[in-house]
Design an enzyme around this catalytic site. Structure first.
Site, PDB file in Angstrom:
ATOM      1  N   CYS A   1       8.259   1.443  16.417  1.00 26.68           N
ATOM      2  CA  CYS A   1       8.495   0.209  17.168  1.00 26.68           C
ATOM      3  C   CYS A   1       7.144  -0.368  17.623  1.00 26.68           C
ATOM      4  CB  CYS A   1       9.366   0.549  18.376  1.00 26.68           C
ATOM      5  SG  CYS A   1       9.440  -0.743  19.619  1.00 26.68           S
TER       6      CYS A   1
ATOM      7  N   ASN B   1      -7.232   9.773   6.689  1.00 26.23           N
ATOM      8  CA  ASN B   1      -6.379   9.164   5.668  1.00 26.23           C
ATOM      9  C   ASN B   1      -4.932   9.123   6.136  1.00 26.23           C
ATOM     10  OD1 ASN B   1      -8.711   9.044   4.251  1.00 26.23           O
ATOM     11  ND2 ASN B   1      -8.276  10.805   2.944  1.00 26.23           N
TER      12      ASN B   1
ATOM     13  N   ARG C   1       0.839  -1.215   0.000  1.00 26.05           N
ATOM     14  CA  ARG C   1       0.000   0.000   0.000  1.00 26.05           C
ATOM     15  C   ARG C   1       0.865   1.253   0.000  1.00 26.05           C
ATOM     16  NH1 ARG C   1      -4.283   0.453   4.487  1.00 26.05           N
ATOM     17  NH2 ARG C   1      -4.853   2.282   3.284  1.00 26.05           N
TER      18      ARG C   1
ATOM     19  N   GLU D   1     -22.568   9.632  -2.208  1.00 31.13           N
ATOM     20  CA  GLU D   1     -23.623   8.801  -1.608  1.00 31.13           C
ATOM     21  C   GLU D   1     -24.052   9.368  -0.260  1.00 31.13           C
ATOM     22  OE1 GLU D   1     -24.406   5.949  -3.111  1.00 31.13           O
ATOM     23  OE2 GLU D   1     -22.682   5.730  -4.488  1.00 31.13           O
TER      24      GLU D   1
ATOM     25  N   GLY E   1     -15.992  12.768   1.858  1.00 28.81           N
ATOM     26  CA  GLY E   1     -15.569  11.411   1.531  1.00 28.81           C
ATOM     27  C   GLY E   1     -15.399  10.459   2.685  1.00 28.81           C
TER      28      GLY E   1
ATOM     29  N   HIS F   1      -5.411   8.837  12.025  1.00 25.47           N
ATOM     30  CA  HIS F   1      -5.070   7.413  11.918  1.00 25.47           C
ATOM     31  C   HIS F   1      -3.606   7.187  11.547  1.00 25.47           C
ATOM     32  CE1 HIS F   1      -9.613   6.266  11.274  1.00 25.47           C
ATOM     33  NE2 HIS F   1      -9.347   6.662  12.496  1.00 25.47           N
TER      34      HIS F   1
HETATM   35  P1  OAD Z   1     -15.002   4.430   3.686  1.00 25.98           P
HETATM   36  O1  OAD Z   1     -14.434   3.532   2.654  1.00 25.98           O
HETATM   37  O2  OAD Z   1     -15.774   3.806   4.796  1.00 25.98           O
HETATM   38  O3  OAD Z   1     -15.963   5.502   2.999  1.00 25.98           O
HETATM   39  C1  OAD Z   1     -15.576   6.218   1.873  1.00 25.98           C
HETATM   40  C2  OAD Z   1     -16.636   7.243   1.560  1.00 25.98           C
HETATM   41  O4  OAD Z   1     -16.187   8.018   0.459  1.00 25.98           O
HETATM   42  C3  OAD Z   1     -17.999   6.659   1.157  1.00 25.98           C
HETATM   43  O5  OAD Z   1     -19.028   7.352   1.864  1.00 25.98           O
HETATM   44  C4  OAD Z   1     -18.082   6.954  -0.340  1.00 25.98           C
HETATM   45  O6  OAD Z   1     -19.426   7.188  -0.782  1.00 25.98           O
HETATM   46  C5  OAD Z   1     -17.257   8.219  -0.438  1.00 25.98           C
HETATM   47  N1  OAD Z   1     -16.655   8.481  -1.763  1.00 25.98           N
HETATM   48  C6  OAD Z   1     -16.342   7.593  -2.738  1.00 25.98           C
HETATM   49  N2  OAD Z   1     -15.774   8.219  -3.781  1.00 25.98           N
HETATM   50  C7  OAD Z   1     -15.721   9.534  -3.470  1.00 25.98           C
HETATM   51  C8  OAD Z   1     -15.225  10.704  -4.120  1.00 25.98           C
HETATM   52  N3  OAD Z   1     -14.637  10.622  -5.331  1.00 25.98           N
HETATM   53  N4  OAD Z   1     -15.331  11.888  -3.507  1.00 25.98           N
HETATM   54  C9  OAD Z   1     -15.903  11.982  -2.261  1.00 25.98           C
HETATM   55  N5  OAD Z   1     -16.382  10.909  -1.603  1.00 25.98           N
HETATM   56  C10 OAD Z   1     -16.291   9.708  -2.172  1.00 25.98           C
HETATM   57  O7  OAD Z   1     -13.774   5.324   4.240  1.00 25.98           O
HETATM   58  P2  OAD Z   1     -13.642   6.128   5.600  1.00 25.98           P
HETATM   59  O8  OAD Z   1     -14.931   6.728   6.016  1.00 25.98           O
HETATM   60  O9  OAD Z   1     -12.465   7.009   5.454  1.00 25.98           O
HETATM   61  O10 OAD Z   1      -9.533   3.038   9.337  1.00 25.98           O
HETATM   62  O11 OAD Z   1     -13.268   4.967   6.596  1.00 25.98           O
HETATM   63  C11 OAD Z   1     -12.895   5.302   7.905  1.00 25.98           C
HETATM   64  C12 OAD Z   1     -11.839   4.341   8.394  1.00 25.98           C
HETATM   65  O12 OAD Z   1     -12.253   2.999   8.176  1.00 25.98           O
HETATM   66  C13 OAD Z   1     -10.519   4.418   7.680  1.00 25.98           C
HETATM   67  O13 OAD Z   1      -9.687   5.458   8.137  1.00 25.98           O
HETATM   68  C14 OAD Z   1      -9.915   3.084   7.955  1.00 25.98           C
HETATM   69  C15 OAD Z   1     -11.135   2.238   7.658  1.00 25.98           C
HETATM   70  O14 OAD Z   1     -11.188   0.997   8.188  1.00 25.98           O
HETATM   71  C16 OAD Z   1      -8.603   2.184   9.744  1.00 25.98           C
HETATM   72  O15 OAD Z   1      -7.964   1.472   8.977  1.00 25.98           O
HETATM   73  C17 OAD Z   1      -8.387   2.195  11.225  1.00 25.98           C
END
Ligand code: OAD
Length: 252
Positions: free
Chosen positions: A129, A104, A72, A223, A194, A121
């Site tokens: 470590c 992010n 990644r 969405e 997002g 995060h």
């Molecule tokens: P998600 O994958 O849960 O949600 C992504 C969001 O972005 C969704 O609501 C989509 O509809 C939206 N989306 C998609 N394309 C887009 C675009 N081009 N512009 C704007 N929005 C768009 O991601 P997060 O909410 O960031 O944590 O997830 C939160 C946490 O869950 C992450 O930080 C990660 C994950 O598990 C850990 O790994 C601890």
């Protein structure tokens, strides 16, 4: 999204004195970095978070987890900020306070020029470590570590090195979360971009801002999501599509 909704958002933002921008994986999608919860191409549609994103997974299989994050990391190094990241950075020239609070781990906001970024995060470009033997976080420069073992070992205590990201079942960096909460309580506007709004404690920040601070909430997302119902304005669309138009209206 109508032109009048966009104009209303620009008017609210132009008057903002303390703006917090809360971003999630959707912010980086147009940079080619997959989100987590997209039905087909999302990270968690292809991988089980319990197997790659918990301290327990790392203890069970350190090499596999290390290599998953290294893959990644290499993908993210190739990615570039998009017009939406630059538009957020440009807001700093027009508003008194703009703080980005991001879930992010890709560092793209800073690379686009945003100067005040709270990484809730962590950051995948950094390593630390696993035992945080010198305090949390005990950052390590992996280029300086012996590479005869994967993952490499902490030179202080011999524990494995790991990415400096927050896994499930772990606390967020205390200082980052504290500052994010304080800023949200003081904010007059929260711009949410997002995020699906399902992962705590990040998802609670807009609620805190609205319920206790009276902030105006604007949600940008293609969405509806968990946070949309409590928002004052929902701008349906993508970060790369909407943010540059918004920044242009604010600067004109
Ligand atoms: P998600 O994958 O849960 O949600 C992504 C969001 O972005 C969704 O609501 C989509 O509809 C939206 N989306 C998609 N394309 C887009 C675009 N081009 N512009 C704007 N929005 C768009 O991601 P997060 O909410 O960031 O944590 O997830 C939160 C946490 O869950 C992450 O930080 C990660 C994950 O598990 C850990 O790994 C601890």
């Amino acid at each position: 999204m109508s032109a009048s909704q966009l104009q209303r958002a620009a008017d609210v933002l132009r008057r903002s004195k303390h703006l917090v921008v809360l971003t999630g994986a959707g912010m980086s999608k147009e940079s080619g970095i997959p989100t987590f919860r997209d039905a087909f191409e999302g990270m968690w549609a292809r991988f089980d978070p319990e197997e790659v994103a918990t301290p327990q997974a790392f203890q069970r299989n350190p090499r596999m987890v290390w290599e998953w994050y290294e893959a990644r990391r290499l993908q993210i190094i190739q990615a570039q900020p998009h017009a939406g990241h630059y538009a957020l950075a440009a807001l700093e020239a027009h508003l008194p306070q703009v703080v980005i609070v991001t879930q992010n781990i890709d560092g793209l906001h800073k690379r686009a020029g945003s100067t005040d970024v709270i990484e809730l995060h962590g950051n995948i470009m950094q390593h630390k470590c696993f035992a945080d033997c010198q305090g949390d976080p005990t950052l390590l420069n992996i280029a300086e570590l012996p590479q005869d073992e994967i993952p490499p070992r902490c030179p202080h205590c011999g524990a494995y090195a790991r990415p400096n990201v927050v896994w499930f079942n772990e606390f967020l960096p205390v200082g980052a979360l504290e500052r994010a909460r304080e800023l949200c309580l003081r904010a007059d506007v929260i711009l949410i971009v997002g995020t699906s709004g399902v992962v705590q404690p990040a998802a609670s920040l807009p609620y805190l801002a609205k319920q206790y601070g009276g902030a105006f909430l604007i949600d940008i997302n293609p969405e509806h999501n968990e946070i949309t119902p409590m928002c004052d304005l929902f701008l349906q669309g993508t970060a790369g599509g909407i943010l540059p138009r918004l920044a242009e209206l604010i600067s004109s």
